[in-house]
Design an enzyme around this catalytic site. Structure first.
Site, short mmCIF file in Angstrom:
data_model
loop_
_atom_site.label_atom_id
_atom_site.label_comp_id
_atom_site.label_asym_id
_atom_site.label_seq_id
_atom_site.Cartn_x
_atom_site.Cartn_y
_atom_site.Cartn_z
N GLU A 173 7.48 -15.42 -84.21
CA GLU A 173 7.95 -16.00 -82.94
C GLU A 173 8.67 -17.32 -83.16
OE1 GLU A 173 4.51 -15.96 -80.32
OE2 GLU A 173 4.98 -13.93 -79.74
N GLU B 87 4.59 -6.64 -81.61
CA GLU B 87 3.46 -7.10 -80.80
C GLU B 87 3.70 -6.62 -79.38
OE1 GLU B 87 2.23 -11.20 -80.73
OE2 GLU B 87 2.65 -11.43 -82.87
C1 BGP Z 1 1.87 -14.08 -79.65
C2 BGP Z 1 1.41 -14.44 -81.02
C3 BGP Z 1 0.15 -13.87 -81.43
C4 BGP Z 1 -0.79 -13.45 -80.32
C5 BGP Z 1 -0.14 -12.97 -79.06
C6 BGP Z 1 -1.03 -12.87 -77.86
O1 BGP Z 1 2.42 -15.21 -79.06
O2 BGP Z 1 2.34 -14.11 -82.04
O3 BGP Z 1 -0.36 -14.71 -82.41
O4 BGP Z 1 -1.91 -14.18 -80.20
O5 BGP Z 1 0.96 -13.73 -78.70
O6 BGP Z 1 -1.21 -14.12 -77.29
P1 BGP Z 1 -2.59 -14.67 -76.85
O7 BGP Z 1 -3.47 -14.56 -78.04
O8 BGP Z 1 -2.36 -16.05 -76.45
O9 BGP Z 1 -3.03 -13.80 -75.73
#
Ligand code: BGP
Length: 478
Positions: free
Chosen positions: A175, A377
């Site tokens: 990201e 993701e």
């Molecule tokens: C993205 C990241 C991850 C992950 C995901 C979900 O931003 O790459 O590391 O955690 O989001 O976000 P969160 O864990 O805040 O729900």
């Protein structure tokens, strides 16, 4: 038509949220290790020194370090073809500045990769996923310091040499575009020297952030060029947080505002990484924000030489952009700003759920770059309930994923070259934004709770069996 025969089905994780063992076998502290836990309503905090009696959730996380065999067996049971993970930079170089790598750290990933190989699962490795050595925050204000480039290149080269026969797919920065937003200063850029406090109070310093991003672009391009030169079998990708934006209304002012925000947030970084140069639209935006990027001789050539082979992104939500003060005042947005969309519902954490937005986004990316694309993701962070007999009936998660896969298939029909799909947190991990355990994404439940208790037992949720069938039928049985 359907999905490709060799479609890469799998799941995604990151070391800082999953591995734990934060100080075991020579590992150093990363920025994530300095973050406390929080919740949807109370932001997590960064503390330069460790506070006695405070919970730092990344320290144990869900302990992949000691459960990797069991976890990889579970992934194999679901039929994974690919396993997205990251290497913990501080496991290899505890302060980021050492000449010699930590052999014990390297051995851990030897073991992980050989376990994956046993089941014929392909690793997809993020080189840097929110795991910047905290020592580099102190030394050079994270990525604001140009010297970070050299440290990162040395780290990446070390991984390439060691794992060249085990790993083919690499992503440079997770990201990377989160650095365009104020909160990206913490986990992504580490430009938080001397900062202590809640993550939402980190100062908004665009000049510092965009300079730090420039250093990440150069670092990313350097290691991609190196891979292309010395390891031609590698496939190198970017990774962008795609927060799709729609105009709130058909008022041309909203449309133009949306275009601008799409560029800053969603296109700028990948335009640099895919095309090899800064897009012309950023000149004006930099002028407006008073940002001046300091480039060194040769930087432009490096960016040109180190472009990506495939495009990857995370996708959770969309948001609208408006210029109408009344709308702006009334309708809150979500994590990525903007205003919310009256046609969509949000998760318990306020992330607006938009499966069709995924189809739209895939088409936009493919049209722009004509590069193979992968969704690395996606998923629903939700509270799960354990029944008395130890089951988790997560039909809401199945529903979310099913609708997104349907739209991926539509995008493939539209002509998008889609390589694969790795839903986020296929096994429960610590939340990146809040540091909670309660925000779960997994097909596998881990007995670990927000007060730090839990025996780390793994349990298959209903979605586990559902995803197994999805993979087995190559996305036909949803
Ligand atoms: C993205 C990241 C991850 C992950 C995901 C979900 O931003 O790459 O590391 O955690 O989001 O976000 P969160 O864990 O805040 O729900």
């Amino acid at each position: 038509m359907g999905l490709k025969e060799n479609f890469l089905w799998g799941g995604a994780t990151a070391a800082n949220q999953y591995e734990g063992a934060w100080d075991v076998d020579g590992k150093g502290a990363s920025v994530s290790d300095h973050c406390t836990n929080g919740s949807h309503t109370t932001p997590k905090r960064v503390t330069p020194e460790f506070e006695e009696g405070t919970l730092y959730p990344s320290r144990e996380a869900t302990d992949f370090y000691h459960h990797y065999k069991e976890d990889i067996a579970l992934a194999a049971e679901m039929g994974f073809k690919v396993f997205r993970m990251s290497v913990n930079w501080t496991r290899i170089f505890p302060t980021g500045m050492e000449e010699e790598p930590n052999e014990d750290g390297l051995k851990f990933y030897d073991a992980v990769f050989s376990e994956l190989k046993k089941y014929g699962i392909e690793p997809l490795v993020t080189i840097s996923h929110y795991e910047l050595p905290y020592a580099l925050v102190e030394k050079c204000n994270g990525w604001y310091g140009r010297e970070c480039i050299g440290y990162f290149v040395h780290y990446a080269e070390t991984l390439y040499e060691r794992y060249r026969d085990q790993v083919k797919y690499w992503l440079t920065f997770n990201e990377i575009n989160s650095g365009t937003m104020p909160m990206g200063a913490v986990l992504s850029l580490g430009t938080i020297k001397d900062f202590r406090g809640p993550v939402n109070e980190v100062p908004d310093e665009p000049q510092i952030r965009f300079q730090a991003l420039h250093h990440q672009f150069v670092a990313s391009a350097k290691v991609i060029a190196l891979a292309h030169e010395k390891y031609p079998e590698f496939k190198m990708g970017n990774m962008s947080l795609f927060a799709t934006k729609y105009p709130y209304s058909c008022n041309p002012d909203d449309v133009l505002e949306c275009q601008k925000q799409m560029r800053i947030m969603n296109w700028f970084c990948s335009d640099v990484q895919a095309r090899g140069y800064y897009p012309s639209y950023m000149e004006k935006i930099f002028r407006e924000k008073g940002i001046v990027i300091k480039k060194e001789d040769g930087d432009d050539e490096i960016l040109k030489e180190g472009t990506i082979d495939f495009y990857t992104f995370s996708y959770y939500m969309s948001v609208c952009e408006s210029t109408d003060p009344e709308v702006l005042g009334k309708v809150g947005g979500n994590l990525v700003g903007g205003v919310s969309n009256p046609y969509l519902k949000a998760s318990d954490w306020g992330w607006q759920i938009d499966p069709k937005g995924l189809r739209y986004t895939l088409n936009e990316i493919w049209d722009r770059y004509q590069l193979p694309v992968m969704v690395v993701e996606n998923g629903l962070g939700a509270k799960d309930e354990l029944t008395e007999d130890g089951k988790i009936h997560d039909d809401y998660r199945i529903d979310y994923l099913k609708k997104h896969i349907e739209q991926m298939k539509e995008a493939v029909e539209d002509g998008v070259d889609l390589m694969g799909y790795t839903p986020w947190g296929w096994i429960d991990v610590v939340s990146a934004s809040t540091g909670e355990m309660a925000k779960r994404y997994g097909f596998v439940y881990v007995d670990k709770y927000d007060d730090g208790t839990g025996d780390l037992k793994r349990r298959r949720k209903d979605s586990f069996f559902w995803y197994q069938r999805v993979i087995e039928s190559n996305g036909e049985k949803l």
